[in-house]
Design an enzyme around this catalytic site. Structure first.
Site, short mmCIF file in Angstrom:
data_model
loop_
_atom_site.label_atom_id
_atom_site.label_comp_id
_atom_site.label_asym_id
_atom_site.label_seq_id
_atom_site.Cartn_x
_atom_site.Cartn_y
_atom_site.Cartn_z
N LYS A 103 0.45 -10.44 7.37
CA LYS A 103 0.61 -9.01 7.62
C LYS A 103 -0.76 -8.52 8.04
O LYS A 103 -1.69 -8.41 7.23
CB LYS A 103 1.09 -8.26 6.39
N THR A 137 0.84 -1.21 0.00
CA THR A 137 0.00 0.00 0.00
C THR A 137 0.87 1.25 0.00
O THR A 137 0.69 2.16 -0.83
CB THR A 137 -0.92 0.00 1.23
N THR A 138 1.83 1.31 0.92
CA THR A 138 2.73 2.47 0.99
C THR A 138 3.50 2.65 -0.30
O THR A 138 3.79 3.77 -0.72
CB THR A 138 3.69 2.31 2.18
N TYR A 195 -1.86 -10.79 3.24
CA TYR A 195 -1.87 -9.38 3.61
C TYR A 195 -3.32 -9.00 3.90
O TYR A 195 -4.13 -8.83 3.00
CB TYR A 195 -1.28 -8.56 2.45
N GLU A 197 0.57 2.82 15.03
CA GLU A 197 0.27 3.54 16.26
C GLU A 197 -0.28 2.63 17.36
O GLU A 197 -0.45 3.06 18.51
CB GLU A 197 -0.70 4.69 15.99
#
Length: 308
Positions: free
Chosen positions: A172, A50-51, A142, A201
């Site tokens: 993942k 995605t990144t 994923y 986070e």
């Protein structure tokens, strides 16, 4: 990258560097690898996810990036995991064969999200058809339901998956459903699978219930700080570990309020590392100058426990 070590710890979800006119920029990958290893102490990468805007890239571009990461990471990186998921099964299979041919450490596949699998058996059947094209390569699912809309619990998926996909090595897990993750880890008594958490986070929460490590975008530029959190957790010094997690969360919460996504991640990585990541690919648009100024000021203002 053989013999292969167990996949654990931090895995940087790599950014795809692009030129100002939107072409992939392979020329900076060698610098990127060296930066991750020497400055962030991160030796595992997850490419074309995605990144990395993987689903916005052509098949040829994805192959070129995979080859470059494998080439530049030789004898420097422990694992180069290549995301080979695609909406088209033949394309995903082609990418899996290519990853095997270039000696990738592993492959990962996202659930198709236009025509979606509606149950466990349909999803496993798709994954199996991809994994079977790389029969000697470790395979990872994923799981990112907020983007795919595929909400099949991973706990359910695990039942019998090794029989269907002998190369299956783990997940993942990019979801906030810690109950699902906990049930997966509870079932994984023999610890044969890796569960790598993907919500940066909330990593400390995932570690507390047994996650093996993490895949995320912030480890590109906060890898060293997050490694210090992992070390504190392992001691255990939970107060120190929480401090690192809270400060990471403080920066991400600030960024999210400004609008934080792939484009903004590219901007942050550029000003932290000095490596030009370039713009994102349309329909994404570049981070604003206002975002860059405010995000840099915020990151510079954070006082980490190690005094940096």
């Amino acid at each position: 990258m053989t013999p292969r070590k167990k996949l654990q710890g931090l895995v940087a979800a790599t950014i795809t560097p692009m030129t100002p006119d939107g072409q992939i920029n392979l020329s900076v990958i060698h610098q990127y690898v060296d930066y991750l290893v020497s400055e962030q102490n991160v030796k595992n990468v997850f490419v074309n996810g995605t990144t990395g805007e993987g689903l916005s890239l052509s098949i040829q571009e994805r192959k070129q990036l995979a080859e470059e990461w494998i080439c530049q990471g030789k004898d420097k990186l422990d694992h180069v995991i290549i995301h080979v998921g695609a909406l088209s099964l033949p394309e995903s299979q082609e990418l899996a064969r290519h990853a095997a041919a270039i000696d990738a450490s592993g492959i990962a596949v996202i659930a198709p999200f236009f025509f979606k699998p509606t149950n466990k058996d349909e999803l496993i059947a798709f994954l199996q058809k991809v994994a079977s094209e790389a029969p000697a390569v470790p395979f990872y699912y994923y799981h990112i339901p907020h983007l795919t809309g595929v909400t099949i619990h991973v706990e359910e998926l695990l039942d019998g998956i090794k029989e269907r996909i002998p190369t299956f090595q783990g997940v993942k897990f990019s979801d906030t459903d810690l109950l699902d993750l906990a049930q997966c880890i509870n079932k994984n008594e023999s610890e044969q699978f890796a569960f790598l958490y993907g919500v940066d986070e909330q990593l400390l929460s995932a570690l507390a219930i047994g996650a093996n490590g993490a895949v995320g975008s912030t480890y590109n530029y906060l890898g060293r700080k997050t490694n210090q959190m992992l070390q504190a957790f392992a001691k255990p010094d939970l107060a120190l570990a929480r401090k690192y997690q809270f400060l990471t969360g403080e920066f991400l919460n600030f960024g999210i309020k400004l609008g934080f996504g792939v484009a903004q991640t590219k901007a942050v990585m550029t000003f932290v590392s000095g490596i030009p990541m370039g713009p994102p690919r349309f329909p994404l648009v570049s981070a604003s100058e206002e975002f860059i100024v405010k995000a840099k000021a915020k990151l510079d203002s954070i006082v980490w426990p190690d005094g940096d």
